[in-house]
Design a protein around this motif. Sequence first.
Motif, PDB file in Angstrom:
ATOM      1  N   THR A   1      89.221 -83.488 -14.240  1.00 24.71           N
ATOM      2  CA  THR A   1      89.599 -83.592 -15.649  1.00 24.71           C
ATOM      3  C   THR A   1      88.443 -83.956 -16.572  1.00 24.71           C
ATOM      4  OG1 THR A   1      90.147 -85.949 -15.485  1.00 24.71           O
ATOM      5  CG2 THR A   1      91.881 -84.363 -14.938  1.00 24.71           C
ATOM      6  N   MET A   2      87.353 -84.514 -16.038  1.00 25.52           N
ATOM      7  CA  MET A   2      86.211 -84.944 -16.841  1.00 25.52           C
ATOM      8  C   MET A   2      86.588 -86.033 -17.840  1.00 25.52           C
ATOM      9  SD  MET A   2      83.540 -83.164 -15.795  1.00 25.52           S
ATOM     10  CE  MET A   2      82.339 -83.269 -17.107  1.00 25.52           C
ATOM     11  N   ALA A   3      87.675 -86.764 -17.571  1.00 31.84           N
ATOM     12  CA  ALA A   3      88.134 -87.791 -18.496  1.00 31.84           C
ATOM     13  C   ALA A   3      87.050 -88.849 -18.710  1.00 31.84           C
ATOM     14  CB  ALA A   3      89.404 -88.457 -17.951  1.00 31.84           C
ATOM     15  N   GLY A   4      86.753 -89.130 -19.962  1.00 30.23           N
ATOM     16  CA  GLY A   4      85.770 -90.139 -20.309  1.00 30.23           C
ATOM     17  C   GLY A   4      84.329 -89.684 -20.275  1.00 30.23           C
ATOM     18  N   PHE A   5      84.097 -88.390 -20.071  1.00 29.55           N
ATOM     19  CA  PHE A   5      82.714 -87.939 -19.932  1.00 29.55           C
ATOM     20  C   PHE A   5      81.908 -88.076 -21.217  1.00 29.55           C
ATOM     21  CE2 PHE A   5      79.526 -84.577 -20.390  1.00 29.55           C
ATOM     22  CZ  PHE A   5      78.651 -84.962 -19.381  1.00 29.55           C
ATOM     23  N   ALA A   6      82.568 -87.976 -22.364  1.00 29.16           N
ATOM     24  CA  ALA A   6      81.836 -87.994 -23.633  1.00 29.16           C
ATOM     25  C   ALA A   6      80.931 -89.215 -23.764  1.00 29.16           C
ATOM     26  CB  ALA A   6      82.818 -87.941 -24.801  1.00 29.16           C
ATOM     27  N   ALA A   7      81.344 -90.329 -23.170  1.00 32.11           N
ATOM     28  CA  ALA A   7      80.542 -91.547 -23.258  1.00 32.11           C
ATOM     29  C   ALA A   7      79.258 -91.460 -22.441  1.00 32.11           C
ATOM     30  CB  ALA A   7      81.364 -92.746 -22.785  1.00 32.11           C
ATOM     31  N   HIS A   8      79.152 -90.461 -21.563  1.00 34.10           N
ATOM     32  CA  HIS A   8      77.985 -90.356 -20.678  1.00 34.10           C
ATOM     33  C   HIS A   8      77.149 -89.106 -20.939  1.00 34.10           C
ATOM     34  CE1 HIS A   8      79.751 -93.617 -18.327  1.00 34.10           C
ATOM     35  NE2 HIS A   8      80.883 -92.961 -18.371  1.00 34.10           N
ATOM     36  N   ALA A   9      77.569 -88.279 -21.900  1.00 34.35           N
ATOM     37  CA  ALA A   9      76.873 -87.015 -22.132  1.00 34.35           C
ATOM     38  C   ALA A   9      75.418 -87.212 -22.528  1.00 34.35           C
ATOM     39  CB  ALA A   9      77.607 -86.212 -23.211  1.00 34.35           C
ATOM     40  N   HIS A  10      75.096 -88.357 -23.140  1.00 30.20           N
ATOM     41  CA  HIS A  10      73.719 -88.578 -23.599  1.00 30.20           C
ATOM     42  C   HIS A  10      72.722 -88.621 -22.446  1.00 30.20           C
ATOM     43  CE1 HIS A  10      75.151 -92.648 -22.581  1.00 30.20           C
ATOM     44  NE2 HIS A  10      73.881 -92.948 -22.362  1.00 30.20           N
ATOM     45  N   HIS A  11      73.211 -88.811 -21.215  1.00 32.59           N
ATOM     46  CA  HIS A  11      72.296 -88.802 -20.070  1.00 32.59           C
ATOM     47  C   HIS A  11      71.753 -87.391 -19.781  1.00 32.59           C
ATOM     48  CE1 HIS A  11      73.115 -92.951 -19.023  1.00 32.59           C
ATOM     49  NE2 HIS A  11      74.420 -92.715 -18.988  1.00 32.59           N
ATOM     50  N   PHE A  12      72.372 -86.373 -20.379  1.00 32.56           N
ATOM     51  CA  PHE A  12      72.000 -84.992 -20.080  1.00 32.56           C
ATOM     52  C   PHE A  12      71.467 -84.228 -21.292  1.00 32.56           C
ATOM     53  CE2 PHE A  12      75.367 -86.424 -17.278  1.00 32.56           C
ATOM     54  CZ  PHE A  12      74.838 -86.171 -16.028  1.00 32.56           C
ATOM     55  N   ILE A  13      71.904 -84.592 -22.486  1.00 33.88           N
ATOM     56  CA  ILE A  13      71.460 -83.890 -23.694  1.00 33.88           C
ATOM     57  C   ILE A  13      69.945 -84.019 -23.827  1.00 33.88           C
ATOM     58  CG2 ILE A  13      71.646 -83.743 -26.200  1.00 33.88           C
ATOM     59  CD1 ILE A  13      74.180 -82.929 -24.735  1.00 33.88           C
ATOM     60  N   GLY A  14      69.275 -82.882 -24.047  1.00 38.17           N
ATOM     61  CA  GLY A  14      67.830 -82.864 -24.206  1.00 38.17           C
ATOM     62  C   GLY A  14      67.067 -82.691 -22.906  1.00 38.17           C
ATOM     63  N   GLU A  15      67.781 -82.748 -21.783  1.00 39.50           N
ATOM     64  CA  GLU A  15      67.123 -82.581 -20.482  1.00 39.50           C
ATOM     65  C   GLU A  15      67.030 -81.109 -20.091  1.00 39.50           C
ATOM     66  OE1 GLU A  15      65.716 -84.724 -18.532  1.00 39.50           O
ATOM     67  OE2 GLU A  15      66.244 -86.594 -19.556  1.00 39.50           O
ATOM     68  N   ASP A  16      66.106 -80.815 -19.211  1.00 45.43           N
ATOM     69  CA  ASP A  16      65.962 -79.469 -18.657  1.00 45.43           C
ATOM     70  C   ASP A  16      67.110 -79.233 -17.674  1.00 45.43           C
ATOM     71  OD1 ASP A  16      65.258 -77.166 -17.258  1.00 45.43           O
ATOM     72  OD2 ASP A  16      63.137 -77.682 -17.133  1.00 45.43           O
ATOM     73  N   PRO A  17      67.950 -78.204 -17.877  1.00 42.68           N
ATOM     74  CA  PRO A  17      69.082 -77.985 -16.970  1.00 42.68           C
ATOM     75  C   PRO A  17      68.665 -77.629 -15.549  1.00 42.68           C
ATOM     76  CG  PRO A  17      68.798 -76.114 -18.453  1.00 42.68           C
ATOM     77  CD  PRO A  17      67.893 -77.200 -18.947  1.00 42.68           C
ATOM     78  N   LEU A  18      67.408 -77.210 -15.360  1.00 41.64           N
ATOM     79  CA  LEU A  18      66.961 -76.832 -14.026  1.00 41.64           C
ATOM     80  C   LEU A  18      66.557 -78.025 -13.160  1.00 41.64           C
ATOM     81  CD1 LEU A  18      66.893 -74.139 -15.592  1.00 41.64           C
ATOM     82  CD2 LEU A  18      64.879 -73.511 -14.250  1.00 41.64           C
ATOM     83  N   ARG A  19      66.556 -79.216 -13.698  1.00 41.18           N
ATOM     84  CA  ARG A  19      66.196 -80.408 -12.919  1.00 41.18           C
ATOM     85  C   ARG A  19      67.427 -80.875 -12.133  1.00 41.18           C
ATOM     86  NH1 ARG A  19      63.784 -84.964 -16.429  1.00 41.18           N
ATOM     87  NH2 ARG A  19      63.326 -85.777 -14.348  1.00 41.18           N
ATOM     88  N   MET A  20      67.825 -80.082 -11.157  1.00 43.36           N
ATOM     89  CA  MET A  20      69.137 -80.256 -10.549  1.00 43.36           C
ATOM     90  C   MET A  20      69.278 -81.549  -9.758  1.00 43.36           C
ATOM     91  SD  MET A  20      72.085 -79.008 -10.611  1.00 43.36           S
ATOM     92  CE  MET A  20      71.668 -77.447 -11.364  1.00 43.36           C
ATOM     93  N   VAL A  21      68.269 -81.925  -8.989  1.00 38.77           N
ATOM     94  CA  VAL A  21      68.386 -83.160  -8.212  1.00 38.77           C
ATOM     95  C   VAL A  21      68.555 -84.345  -9.152  1.00 38.77           C
ATOM     96  CG1 VAL A  21      67.205 -84.734  -6.633  1.00 38.77           C
ATOM     97  CG2 VAL A  21      67.141 -82.265  -6.217  1.00 38.77           C
TER      98      VAL A  21
END
Length: 396
Positions: free
Chosen positions: A85-105
């Motif tokens: 459900t991804m419930a509550g994810f909005a509070a953690h999205a800042h950990h990914f915004i601006g990052e390179d999506p290819l940095r998978m690990v």
Amino acid sequence: MRAAGIPQGTLAAGQERSAGIEAPRGMEEDSGRVKISDIRVKHIDRELDPPFDAAWDPVPRTSFEATLVFVETDTGLTGVGSGDTMAGFAAHAHHFIGEDPLRMVRHVETIESINFHAGRFWPLEVALWDIVGQACGQSVATLFGGTAERLPVYASCGDLKSPDARAESAIALRAEGFRAMKIRIDPRRADEGVAAVRAVRDAVGSDLDIMVDLNQAWRPAGDITRSIDVPAARLIAERLLELDVLWLEEPLKGDDRQGLVDLRRSTGMRVAGGEMAQTFADSLALLQADAYDVYQSDVVLAAGMHRSRQLAELARMRNRSFTPHTWSNGIGLLANLHVAAGVGAGPYLEYPYDPPGWTPERRDFMLAEPLRIDGDGCLPVPQAPGLGIVLDPELR
């Protein structure tokens, strides 16, 4: 239409956006890298009329909900994922915004750190792999090893049917091209369940492989029914061995590692499970204990795609099988298909299908076209870059 064409305008009801979150300091200066510009979460549902009475649900389902995750980049690529459900994810999205999506690990480890405190956010990883595949011009299955371009599937039946009705369904499945099917049994009505398996074996002979699922490893929220114990599971396993059942799934609680080992050793029945192991460490503990013959981590609900690939490779080194659980929706099925085809999972991939209650149209309502098997009982892997997700145009 490819998810990359989804506009970034006004959000629909039930949709969340991480807009307004600034990129980490310094990222805006790194113009040579692809960056995640936004993450959107959209909740959709489909009414089920008539309801679907799944064997593991406390009450019949009257609707089927799905959560779509859209990861957008500053280059125009958009990845799509779905599953939990991804419930509550909005509070953690800042950990990914601006990052390179290819940095998978980096992203996998970040998701794991968030999951410790919150929910299961593996659909985000699915969307990121969709982007990686598009950026590389390759299917995700190819990136994961490219072992197969299609996989034989088993029809994973969802409800409890009488012996006669289940035998009729088995005959129909064989006519459609399926090579195997999985039958649900309520272990507290074992006589009826074993009779259904016997009726199927009598109806189709050796033309279909049969698996059996007791659904004892975990419970829906609020359900505190206790699992059966090892002696009860042993009695059921011994009866099913006589009917040439390929494996017995979730016969005990998922954390009863010693009980699972004892059951395997005392009966000789292949045992499968691990679909909802909460962490990679949990899956490794099961593998270290040699609890299962068949490991079934669902990449959109449990361990994620990267970790499931690692589990699959470790299991194969121990001469054990990996074939993921896939009971979510069409996008979840695609994500599991790409991992399974990449690593060479088998002998079958789970394909949720039990008409008239559970059909591809119900399961895959968010896709432009449902995922269907070919005439040889196999599910082809989309060869388009990424996961090959084609959404219903109404979700644009």
